[in-house]
Design a protein around this motif. Structure first.
Motif, PDB file in Angstrom:
ATOM      1  N   VAL A 209       0.851  -1.199   0.000  1.00  0.00           N
ATOM      2  CA  VAL A 209       0.000   0.000   0.000  1.00  0.00           C
ATOM      3  C   VAL A 209       0.880   1.239   0.000  1.00  0.00           C
ATOM      4  CG1 VAL A 209      -0.283  -0.050   2.531  1.00  0.00           C
ATOM      5  CG2 VAL A 209      -1.903   1.231   1.132  1.00  0.00           C
ATOM      6  N   THR A 210       0.519   2.208  -0.861  1.00  0.00           N
ATOM      7  CA  THR A 210       1.381   3.375  -1.007  1.00  0.00           C
ATOM      8  C   THR A 210       0.591   4.570  -1.539  1.00  0.00           C
ATOM      9  OG1 THR A 210       3.520   4.121  -1.867  1.00  0.00           O
ATOM     10  CG2 THR A 210       2.165   2.770  -3.346  1.00  0.00           C
ATOM     11  N   THR A 211       1.289   5.685  -1.663  1.00  0.00           N
ATOM     12  CA  THR A 211       0.671   6.932  -2.115  1.00  0.00           C
ATOM     13  C   THR A 211       0.481   6.924  -3.628  1.00  0.00           C
ATOM     14  OG1 THR A 211       2.897   7.862  -2.070  1.00  0.00           O
ATOM     15  CG2 THR A 211       1.488   8.321  -0.171  1.00  0.00           C
ATOM     16  N   ASN A 212      -0.169   7.976  -4.134  1.00  0.00           N
ATOM     17  CA  ASN A 212      -0.663   8.009  -5.506  1.00  0.00           C
ATOM     18  C   ASN A 212       0.435   7.805  -6.565  1.00  0.00           C
ATOM     19  OD1 ASN A 212      -2.340   8.456  -7.709  1.00  0.00           O
ATOM     20  ND2 ASN A 212      -3.348  10.211  -6.799  1.00  0.00           N
ATOM     21  N   LEU A 213       1.461   8.646  -6.567  1.00  0.00           N
ATOM     22  CA  LEU A 213       2.527   8.562  -7.563  1.00  0.00           C
ATOM     23  C   LEU A 213       3.278   7.237  -7.468  1.00  0.00           C
ATOM     24  CD1 LEU A 213       4.509   9.699  -9.696  1.00  0.00           C
ATOM     25  CD2 LEU A 213       5.715  10.839  -7.819  1.00  0.00           C
ATOM     26  N   PHE A 214       3.687   6.863  -6.253  1.00  0.00           N
ATOM     27  CA  PHE A 214       4.432   5.610  -6.089  1.00  0.00           C
ATOM     28  C   PHE A 214       3.571   4.412  -6.506  1.00  0.00           C
ATOM     29  CE2 PHE A 214       6.803   7.764  -2.317  1.00  0.00           C
ATOM     30  CZ  PHE A 214       7.539   8.525  -3.210  1.00  0.00           C
ATOM     31  N   GLY A 215       2.287   4.479  -6.191  1.00  0.00           N
ATOM     32  CA  GLY A 215       1.393   3.381  -6.550  1.00  0.00           C
ATOM     33  C   GLY A 215       1.215   3.244  -8.040  1.00  0.00           C
ATOM     34  N   ASP A 216       1.181   4.365  -8.738  1.00  0.00           N
ATOM     35  CA  ASP A 216       1.072   4.350 -10.191  1.00  0.00           C
ATOM     36  C   ASP A 216       2.273   3.630 -10.804  1.00  0.00           C
ATOM     37  OD1 ASP A 216       0.202   4.877 -12.747  1.00  0.00           O
ATOM     38  OD2 ASP A 216       0.778   6.977 -12.733  1.00  0.00           O
ATOM     39  N   ILE A 217       3.452   3.953 -10.320  1.00  0.00           N
ATOM     40  CA  ILE A 217       4.689   3.364 -10.854  1.00  0.00           C
ATOM     41  C   ILE A 217       4.807   1.888 -10.469  1.00  0.00           C
ATOM     42  CG2 ILE A 217       7.212   3.455 -10.759  1.00  0.00           C
ATOM     43  CD1 ILE A 217       6.836   6.550 -10.225  1.00  0.00           C
ATOM     44  N   LEU A 218       4.627   1.581  -9.188  1.00  0.00           N
ATOM     45  CA  LEU A 218       4.830   0.208  -8.720  1.00  0.00           C
ATOM     46  C   LEU A 218       3.781  -0.755  -9.277  1.00  0.00           C
ATOM     47  CD1 LEU A 218       5.882   0.662  -4.981  1.00  0.00           C
ATOM     48  CD2 LEU A 218       7.345   0.234  -6.964  1.00  0.00           C
ATOM     49  N   SER A 219       2.560  -0.272  -9.494  1.00  0.00           N
ATOM     50  CA  SER A 219       1.537  -1.183 -10.014  1.00  0.00           C
ATOM     51  C   SER A 219       1.847  -1.589 -11.452  1.00  0.00           C
ATOM     52  CB  SER A 219       0.143  -0.568  -9.904  1.00  0.00           C
ATOM     53  OG  SER A 219       0.068   0.676 -10.543  1.00  0.00           O
ATOM     54  N   ASP A 220       2.436  -0.688 -12.250  1.00  0.00           N
ATOM     55  CA  ASP A 220       2.869  -1.076 -13.600  1.00  0.00           C
ATOM     56  C   ASP A 220       4.074  -2.011 -13.539  1.00  0.00           C
ATOM     57  OD1 ASP A 220       0.869   0.460 -14.670  1.00  0.00           O
ATOM     58  OD2 ASP A 220       2.156   1.481 -16.117  1.00  0.00           O
ATOM     59  N   LEU A 221       4.986  -1.752 -12.612  1.00  0.00           N
ATOM     60  CA  LEU A 221       6.132  -2.648 -12.437  1.00  0.00           C
ATOM     61  C   LEU A 221       5.652  -4.064 -12.112  1.00  0.00           C
ATOM     62  CD1 LEU A 221       9.327  -1.882 -10.338  1.00  0.00           C
ATOM     63  CD2 LEU A 221       8.219  -4.096 -10.247  1.00  0.00           C
ATOM     64  N   VAL A 222       4.701  -4.140 -11.196  1.00  0.00           N
ATOM     65  CA  VAL A 222       4.176  -5.432 -10.768  1.00  0.00           C
ATOM     66  C   VAL A 222       3.444  -6.131 -11.916  1.00  0.00           C
ATOM     67  CG1 VAL A 222       2.376  -6.421  -9.286  1.00  0.00           C
ATOM     68  CG2 VAL A 222       4.099  -4.936  -8.294  1.00  0.00           C
ATOM     69  N   ALA A 223       2.747  -5.357 -12.765  1.00  0.00           N
ATOM     70  CA  ALA A 223       2.101  -5.951 -13.942  1.00  0.00           C
ATOM     71  C   ALA A 223       3.137  -6.599 -14.850  1.00  0.00           C
ATOM     72  CB  ALA A 223       1.318  -4.886 -14.705  1.00  0.00           C
ATOM     73  N   GLY A 224       4.321  -5.976 -14.926  1.00  0.00           N
ATOM     74  CA  GLY A 224       5.402  -6.539 -15.735  1.00  0.00           C
ATOM     75  C   GLY A 224       5.895  -7.883 -15.240  1.00  0.00           C
ATOM     76  N   LEU A 225       5.715  -8.159 -13.958  1.00  0.00           N
ATOM     77  CA  LEU A 225       6.142  -9.447 -13.400  1.00  0.00           C
ATOM     78  C   LEU A 225       5.281 -10.602 -13.897  1.00  0.00           C
ATOM     79  CD1 LEU A 225       6.650  -8.427  -9.635  1.00  0.00           C
ATOM     80  CD2 LEU A 225       8.393  -8.503 -11.430  1.00  0.00           C
ATOM     81  N   VAL A 226       4.047 -10.299 -14.337  1.00  0.00           N
ATOM     82  CA  VAL A 226       3.126 -11.368 -14.731  1.00  0.00           C
ATOM     83  C   VAL A 226       2.790 -11.334 -16.218  1.00  0.00           C
ATOM     84  CG1 VAL A 226       2.147 -11.567 -12.424  1.00  0.00           C
ATOM     85  CG2 VAL A 226       1.084 -10.012 -14.052  1.00  0.00           C
ATOM     86  N   GLY A 227       3.531 -10.533 -16.994  1.00  0.00           N
ATOM     87  CA  GLY A 227       3.335 -10.571 -18.437  1.00  0.00           C
ATOM     88  C   GLY A 227       2.882  -9.278 -19.067  1.00  0.00           C
ATOM     89  N   GLY A 228       2.701  -8.226 -18.276  1.00  0.00           N
ATOM     90  CA  GLY A 228       2.387  -6.929 -18.859  1.00  0.00           C
ATOM     91  C   GLY A 228       0.968  -6.469 -18.605  1.00  0.00           C
ATOM     92  N   LEU A 229       0.656  -5.277 -19.143  1.00  0.00           N
ATOM     93  CA  LEU A 229      -0.632  -4.648 -18.870  1.00  0.00           C
ATOM     94  C   LEU A 229      -1.801  -5.389 -19.512  1.00  0.00           C
ATOM     95  CD1 LEU A 229       0.291  -0.859 -19.212  1.00  0.00           C
ATOM     96  CD2 LEU A 229       0.022  -2.203 -17.123  1.00  0.00           C
ATOM     97  N   GLY A 230      -1.540  -6.231 -20.489  1.00  0.00           N
ATOM     98  CA  GLY A 230      -2.605  -7.024 -21.109  1.00  0.00           C
ATOM     99  C   GLY A 230      -3.204  -8.043 -20.166  1.00  0.00           C
ATOM    100  N   LEU A 231      -2.542  -8.271 -19.021  1.00  0.00           N
ATOM    101  CA  LEU A 231      -3.044  -9.220 -18.025  1.00  0.00           C
ATOM    102  C   LEU A 231      -3.325  -8.523 -16.694  1.00  0.00           C
ATOM    103  CD1 LEU A 231      -0.533 -12.147 -18.755  1.00  0.00           C
ATOM    104  CD2 LEU A 231      -2.905 -11.963 -19.528  1.00  0.00           C
ATOM    105  N   ALA A 232      -3.445  -7.177 -16.730  1.00  0.00           N
ATOM    106  CA  ALA A 232      -3.537  -6.403 -15.486  1.00  0.00           C
ATOM    107  C   ALA A 232      -4.904  -5.743 -15.333  1.00  0.00           C
ATOM    108  CB  ALA A 232      -2.440  -5.334 -15.459  1.00  0.00           C
ATOM    109  N   PRO A 233      -5.735  -6.260 -14.426  1.00  0.00           N
ATOM    110  CA  PRO A 233      -7.007  -5.593 -14.134  1.00  0.00           C
ATOM    111  C   PRO A 233      -6.845  -4.555 -13.041  1.00  0.00           C
ATOM    112  CG  PRO A 233      -6.889  -7.639 -12.908  1.00  0.00           C
ATOM    113  CD  PRO A 233      -5.580  -7.516 -13.667  1.00  0.00           C
ATOM    114  N   GLY A 234      -7.838  -3.678 -12.918  1.00  0.00           N
ATOM    115  CA  GLY A 234      -7.801  -2.686 -11.848  1.00  0.00           C
ATOM    116  C   GLY A 234      -9.201  -2.364 -11.372  1.00  0.00           C
ATOM    117  N   ALA A 235      -9.289  -1.968 -10.107  1.00  0.00           N
ATOM    118  CA  ALA A 235     -10.551  -1.512  -9.542  1.00  0.00           C
ATOM    119  C   ALA A 235     -10.318  -0.181  -8.856  1.00  0.00           C
ATOM    120  CB  ALA A 235     -11.088  -2.536  -8.543  1.00  0.00           C
TER     121      ALA A 235
END
Length: 342
Positions: A229-255
């Motif tokens: 859990v993190t603040t807005n800017l850091f969360g934006d960056i880290l959530s894309d990084l984490v999507a890269g661990l599982v194959g990219g944004l094509g496999l990344a849902p969000g709520a």
């Protein structure tokens, strides 16, 4: 027959209508209970209604308090603000939930299963920016003001702890930069520690990590994390990084979740360069639909949907081009529907 659940549907721009159509076909085969009210936003909103977020769309979400949306394109020029940002502000969608789970094995990382919880309304993304002119350079100095409130920090941290406990997670990692931004992110770290001590100590583990160290640890040993859990800017960056661990944004849902509404989406863009070519991968939006089913307490349907996606990709080996397959959007959708009906 189960009670129908009203929900707003926003097909979006670019590949949006294609992946939304695919998702609707799959949800229909699944027997999902949603009763859709289709609305427009983004570039389509400007084209048809002169507004990237028309009043009818906002009224629909106020009524249903639930939406599934395709990617939206912000028109360049004309002073238009991002429709996504406006939606978050309009409905106070303070929590951005981004799970990352390995679906297609054999990549650089296997067995990834973690969640990034991002504060959605505060920090450096509030848009308080201006230039200062020096001599004849009107853009000689650029300034931005970030704002984090105690109430906003407490709200997102509470959400993260509650989500972690409800989903059987073992640890929450608080990500900050309080060593440098002592006030702006210091308040986030301090509030998180206070909330943990007061309400969650003994119920779940908690740690604090500086954001740059967290980024390194995520690519060295992502399995050490569970809920971040993190603040807005850091969360934006880290959530894309984490999507890269599982194959990219094509496999990344969000709520995007608030007290009175929740909007579910694929986090990738509208990809206008491949629109209408049958190349789009609807998996991220399908996974967002699974999150939406969980949100309305239809956990069994969410489980069936995720299993069908996994089996279609790995057992049937039906994959779109971005996953090194050759299936079109329609062929992938047909294979998923056959899985659910078979």
């Amino acid at each position: 027959m189960s009670t129908r659940i009203p929900a707003t549907l926003i097909p979006g721009d670019g590949i949006g209508p294609e992946i939304v159509d695919a998702t609707l076909a799959v949800l229909d085969a699944l027997g999902a209970p949603f009763e859709w009210d289709t609305q427009i936003a983004g570039l389509e909103g400007v084209t048809q209604a002169g507004d990237p977020l028309p009043p009818a769309t906002l009224d629909s979400i106020r009524r249903t308090r639930l939406a599934l949306k395709g990617p939206l394109e912000t028109p360049s020029g004309g002073g238009y603000r991002s429709s996504n940002v406006r939606l978050r502000e309009e409905f106070q969608l303070y929590a951005n939930l981004r799970p990352a789970r390995t679906i297609v094995p054999g990549g650089r990382f296997d067995d990834i299963d973690l969640v990034v919880v991002r504060e959605n309304l505060e920090g450096l993304y509030i848009g308080h920016e201006h230039y200062v002119q020096i001599d004849d350079d009107p853009h000689a100095v650029a300034m931005a003001t970030g704002i984090n409130t105690r109430a906003g920090c407490r709200r997102i941290v509470e959400f993260a702890f509650q989500h972690a406990i409800a989903t059987g997670r073992r640890k929450v990692t608080i990500v900050h930069k309080a060593n440098i931004m002592k006030a702006l992110t210091g308040i986030f770290k301090e509030t998180a520690e206070q909330v943990f001590e007061a309400r969650y100590k003994g119920r779940i583990a908690m740690e604090t990590v500086i954001v740059d160290a967290c980024a390194m640890k995520l690519v060295l040993d992502p399995w050490q994390f569970d809920v971040v859990v993190t603040t807005n800017l850091f969360g934006d960056i880290l959530s894309d990084l984490v999507a890269g661990l599982v194959g990219g944004l094509g496999l990344a849902p969000g709520a995007n979740i608030g007290a009175d509404a929740a909007i579910f989406e694929a986090v990738h863009g509208s990809a206008p360069d491949i629109a209408g070519q049958g190349k789009a991968n609807p998996t991220a939006l399908l996974l967002a639909a699974a999150m939406m089913l969980e949100h309305v307490q239809r956990h069994e349907l969410a489980l069936r949907l995720r299993q069908a996606i996994q089996d279609t990709l790995n057992v049937d080996q039906v994959r779109t081009g971005d996953l090194r397959g050759s299936a079109s959007t329609a062929a992938y959708t047909r294979a998923l529907v056959a899985r659910l009906k078979g």
